[in-house]
Design a protein around this motif. Structure first.
Motif, PDB file in Angstrom:
ATOM      1  N   LEU A 190      26.813  -4.508  55.528  1.00 42.74           N
ATOM      2  CA  LEU A 190      25.448  -5.009  55.640  1.00 42.74           C
ATOM      3  C   LEU A 190      24.649  -4.067  56.532  1.00 42.74           C
ATOM      4  O   LEU A 190      25.127  -3.666  57.594  1.00 42.74           O
ATOM      5  N   LEU A 191      23.449  -3.717  56.121  1.00 42.21           N
ATOM      6  CA  LEU A 191      22.572  -2.910  56.957  1.00 42.21           C
ATOM      7  C   LEU A 191      21.595  -3.844  57.662  1.00 42.21           C
ATOM      8  O   LEU A 191      20.750  -4.479  57.018  1.00 42.21           O
ATOM      9  N   LEU A 192      21.753  -3.958  58.983  1.00 37.83           N
ATOM     10  CA  LEU A 192      20.935  -4.857  59.789  1.00 37.83           C
ATOM     11  C   LEU A 192      19.833  -4.079  60.490  1.00 37.83           C
ATOM     12  O   LEU A 192      20.066  -2.981  61.007  1.00 37.83           O
ATOM     13  N   VAL A 193      18.655  -4.656  60.532  1.00 38.10           N
ATOM     14  CA  VAL A 193      17.520  -4.055  61.229  1.00 38.10           C
ATOM     15  C   VAL A 193      17.149  -4.958  62.398  1.00 38.10           C
ATOM     16  O   VAL A 193      17.022  -6.179  62.235  1.00 38.10           O
ATOM     17  N   ALA A 194      17.001  -4.365  63.589  1.00 32.68           N
ATOM     18  CA  ALA A 194      16.647  -5.129  64.786  1.00 32.68           C
ATOM     19  C   ALA A 194      15.154  -5.004  65.065  1.00 32.68           C
ATOM     20  O   ALA A 194      14.603  -3.903  65.063  1.00 32.68           O
ATOM     21  N   HIS A 195      14.519  -6.134  65.300  1.00 29.25           N
ATOM     22  CA  HIS A 195      13.105  -6.150  65.698  1.00 29.25           C
ATOM     23  C   HIS A 195      13.003  -6.917  67.002  1.00 29.25           C
ATOM     24  O   HIS A 195      13.509  -8.039  67.110  1.00 29.25           O
ATOM     25  N   SER A 196      12.358  -6.318  68.009  1.00 29.37           N
ATOM     26  CA  SER A 196      12.295  -6.938  69.328  1.00 29.37           C
ATOM     27  C   SER A 196      10.861  -7.011  69.839  1.00 29.37           C
ATOM     28  O   SER A 196      10.063  -6.091  69.619  1.00 29.37           O
ATOM     29  N   ARG A 197      10.553  -8.110  70.524  1.00 33.02           N
ATOM     30  CA  ARG A 197       9.253  -8.227  71.193  1.00 33.02           C
ATOM     31  C   ARG A 197       9.449  -8.974  72.507  1.00 33.02           C
ATOM     32  O   ARG A 197      10.199  -9.953  72.581  1.00 33.02           O
ATOM     33  N   PRO A 198       8.795  -8.519  73.576  1.00 32.39           N
ATOM     34  CA  PRO A 198       8.930  -9.179  74.880  1.00 32.39           C
ATOM     35  C   PRO A 198       8.368 -10.597  74.853  1.00 32.39           C
ATOM     36  O   PRO A 198       7.374 -10.867  74.173  1.00 32.39           O
ATOM     37  N   VAL A 199       9.005 -11.501  75.596  1.00 34.47           N
ATOM     38  CA  VAL A 199       8.483 -12.857  75.735  1.00 34.47           C
ATOM     39  C   VAL A 199       7.160 -12.817  76.489  1.00 34.47           C
ATOM     40  O   VAL A 199       6.226 -13.555  76.178  1.00 34.47           O
ATOM     41  N   ASP A 200       7.062 -11.927  77.483  1.00 35.12           N
ATOM     42  CA  ASP A 200       5.813 -11.715  78.217  1.00 35.12           C
ATOM     43  C   ASP A 200       4.937 -10.768  77.405  1.00 35.12           C
ATOM     44  O   ASP A 200       5.269  -9.593  77.242  1.00 35.12           O
ATOM     45  N   PRO A 201       3.813 -11.234  76.850  1.00 35.97           N
ATOM     46  CA  PRO A 201       2.985 -10.388  75.986  1.00 35.97           C
ATOM     47  C   PRO A 201       2.381  -9.177  76.688  1.00 35.97           C
ATOM     48  O   PRO A 201       1.937  -8.238  76.022  1.00 35.97           O
ATOM     49  N   SER A 202       2.391  -9.173  78.016  1.00 33.51           N
ATOM     50  CA  SER A 202       1.828  -8.031  78.745  1.00 33.51           C
ATOM     51  C   SER A 202       2.844  -6.899  78.907  1.00 33.51           C
ATOM     52  O   SER A 202       2.501  -5.823  79.398  1.00 33.51           O
ATOM     53  N   SER A 203       4.088  -7.134  78.503  1.00 35.85           N
ATOM     54  CA  SER A 203       5.140  -6.125  78.631  1.00 35.85           C
ATOM     55  C   SER A 203       5.326  -5.371  77.320  1.00 35.85           C
ATOM     56  O   SER A 203       4.973  -5.862  76.246  1.00 35.85           O
ATOM     57  N   GLU A 204       5.888  -4.170  77.417  1.00 41.93           N
ATOM     58  CA  GLU A 204       6.228  -3.386  76.235  1.00 41.93           C
ATOM     59  C   GLU A 204       7.724  -3.485  75.984  1.00 41.93           C
ATOM     60  O   GLU A 204       8.516  -3.584  76.916  1.00 41.93           O
ATOM     61  N   SER A 205       8.110  -3.446  74.726  1.00 44.22           N
ATOM     62  CA  SER A 205       9.522  -3.555  74.380  1.00 44.22           C
ATOM     63  C   SER A 205      10.297  -2.349  74.901  1.00 44.22           C
ATOM     64  O   SER A 205       9.871  -1.203  74.765  1.00 44.22           O
ATOM     65  N   ALA A 206      11.451  -2.630  75.517  1.00 45.22           N
ATOM     66  CA  ALA A 206      12.335  -1.572  76.009  1.00 45.22           C
ATOM     67  C   ALA A 206      13.750  -1.792  75.490  1.00 45.22           C
ATOM     68  O   ALA A 206      14.715  -1.298  76.065  1.00 45.22           O
ATOM     69  N   ARG A 208      17.268  -1.664  74.043  1.00 45.25           N
ATOM     70  CA  ARG A 208      18.229  -0.604  73.755  1.00 45.25           C
ATOM     71  C   ARG A 208      19.615  -1.217  73.616  1.00 45.25           C
ATOM     72  O   ARG A 208      19.921  -2.229  74.237  1.00 45.25           O
ATOM     73  N   ILE A 209      20.431  -0.569  72.819  1.00 41.98           N
ATOM     74  CA  ILE A 209      21.833  -0.957  72.730  1.00 41.98           C
ATOM     75  C   ILE A 209      22.647   0.317  72.546  1.00 41.98           C
ATOM     76  O   ILE A 209      22.284   1.188  71.745  1.00 41.98           O
ATOM     77  N   PHE A 210      23.702   0.466  73.331  1.00 46.18           N
ATOM     78  CA  PHE A 210      24.501   1.694  73.360  1.00 46.18           C
ATOM     79  C   PHE A 210      23.633   2.913  73.675  1.00 46.18           C
ATOM     80  O   PHE A 210      23.869   4.005  73.170  1.00 46.18           O
ATOM     81  N   GLY A 211      22.593   2.725  74.493  1.00 39.26           N
ATOM     82  CA  GLY A 211      21.723   3.836  74.863  1.00 39.26           C
ATOM     83  C   GLY A 211      20.670   4.171  73.834  1.00 39.26           C
ATOM     84  O   GLY A 211      19.882   5.097  74.028  1.00 39.26           O
ATOM     85  N   LEU A 212      20.616   3.430  72.723  1.00 37.27           N
ATOM     86  CA  LEU A 212      19.678   3.714  71.639  1.00 37.27           C
ATOM     87  C   LEU A 212      18.562   2.679  71.620  1.00 37.27           C
ATOM     88  O   LEU A 212      18.804   1.482  71.776  1.00 37.27           O
ATOM     89  N   GLY A 213      17.325   3.148  71.408  1.00 35.93           N
ATOM     90  CA  GLY A 213      16.187   2.249  71.352  1.00 35.93           C
ATOM     91  C   GLY A 213      15.355   2.499  70.111  1.00 35.93           C
ATOM     92  O   GLY A 213      15.835   3.049  69.121  1.00 35.93           O
ATOM     93  N   GLY A 214      14.093   2.104  70.167  1.00 39.37           N
ATOM     94  CA  GLY A 214      13.214   2.295  69.016  1.00 39.37           C
ATOM     95  C   GLY A 214      13.590   1.367  67.877  1.00 39.37           C
ATOM     96  O   GLY A 214      13.963   0.208  68.088  1.00 39.37           O
ATOM     97  N   ASP A 215      13.487   1.875  66.650  1.00 40.74           N
ATOM     98  CA  ASP A 215      13.867   1.097  65.467  1.00 40.74           C
ATOM     99  C   ASP A 215      15.386   1.172  65.300  1.00 40.74           C
ATOM    100  O   ASP A 215      15.922   2.115  64.716  1.00 40.74           O
ATOM    101  N   VAL A 216      16.072   0.166  65.824  1.00 39.45           N
ATOM    102  CA  VAL A 216      17.535   0.166  65.820  1.00 39.45           C
ATOM    103  C   VAL A 216      18.059  -0.438  64.518  1.00 39.45           C
ATOM    104  O   VAL A 216      17.605  -1.498  64.082  1.00 39.45           O
ATOM    105  N   GLU A 217      19.016   0.262  63.901  1.00 37.36           N
ATOM    106  CA  GLU A 217      19.653  -0.210  62.676  1.00 37.36           C
ATOM    107  C   GLU A 217      21.165  -0.228  62.876  1.00 37.36           C
ATOM    108  O   GLU A 217      21.722   0.667  63.510  1.00 37.36           O
ATOM    109  N   LEU A 218      21.821  -1.235  62.333  1.00 32.61           N
ATOM    110  CA  LEU A 218      23.267  -1.373  62.467  1.00 32.61           C
ATOM    111  C   LEU A 218      23.916  -1.451  61.098  1.00 32.61           C
ATOM    112  O   LEU A 218      23.427  -2.162  60.211  1.00 32.61           O
TER     113      LEU A 218
END
Length: 255
Positions: A190-206, A208-218
């Protein structure tokens, strides 16, 4: 551009020491799941350990250690009202050559949870996200899970969604007890796509998993219920791939 990662999951039946908990910590005594990962990225080594409630997957304590280009150990203790962060760093260049346990610069801070987070919400760490995915029914395109993940000192809402199914070649080492087996086989993954958004709307998404960020795919093995490859972004390097080198499931033991 390939790199290796190892993931170990074990059930630690030892009691959690009372001295390890903050005054209002949610950490009880009893058994817990210990999730560990080690990632090597061009001279940088990321080691993560998460102590998780095996019943509801709630993170109790998360330890992130980085060596190589940067040197720090961050211990996050999740309490009922916020996050206690203990930072450990080398006090000098010569001290950075020592094991993290011998570093001497210590700082402590507390960050309350964002207002938008419901009281009692289950928060997990990045590796805990994989544990949650392994317990979910992800079998076909469109299937998804959404969880709250601690990202540094922020809480983000992360959704893992099955994008498509693809045939992949597996090549890693599987350990079970004293047995070690080299896995070389074809699999409908299965090709999984991760989408993340901060609970605090004033924050930017950071996220990461295994040192990888951005558009993460598994690339997800639906049989063993673990990722065999993760793709994401690293500053300067751009898009990179981390491939699973070994996976271990072991009961007992003390971390």
């Amino acid at each position: 551009m390939g790199m290796s990662a190892t993931v170990e999951v074990r059930l630690d039946e030892s009691a959690v020491p009372e001295r390890a908990a903050a005054p209002d910590s949610t950490v009880p005594k009893g058994s817990e799941l210990v999730l560990e990962s080690t990632t090597h990225l061009f001279g940088r080594v990321f080691f993560a350990r998460e102590r998780v409630d095996p019943v509801n997957a709630r993170a109790r304590r998360i330890v992130d250690t980085e060596t190589g280009a940067r040197f720090h150990r961050k211990t996050y203790t999740l309490t009922a009202h916020g996050l206690l962060l203990d930072m450990l760093e080398p006090a000098s260049g010569s001290e950075s050559r020592l094991a993290p346990g011998r570093w001497t610069r210590e700082t402590r801070s507390f960050t309350p949870y964002p207002r938008g987070l419901a009281e009692g919400a289950v928060i997990i760490g990045p590796i805990g996200l994989l544990y949650a995915a392994s317990a979910a029914s992800l079998t076909a395109p469109g299937d998804a899970i959404t969880v709250f993940v601690l990202v540094q000192t922020h809480v983000e809402q992360v959704t893992l969604r099955v994008d498509r199914v693809a045939t992949v070649a597996l090549d890693f080492q599987e350990r079970s007890g004293s047995a070690v087996r080299d896995v070389h086989e074809q699999l409908s993954a299965l090709l999984l796509v991760a989408h993340s958004r901060p609970v605090d709307p004033s924050s930017e998404s950071a996220f990461r998993i295994f040192g990888l960020g951005g558009d993460v795919e598994l690339v997800w093995d639906p049989v063993r219920r673990l990722p065999v490859e993760i793709t994401g972004s690293v500053k300067v390097l751009g898009r990179v791939h981390v491939r699973l080198a070994s996976a271990t499931l072991r009961a007992g033991g003390v971390s």
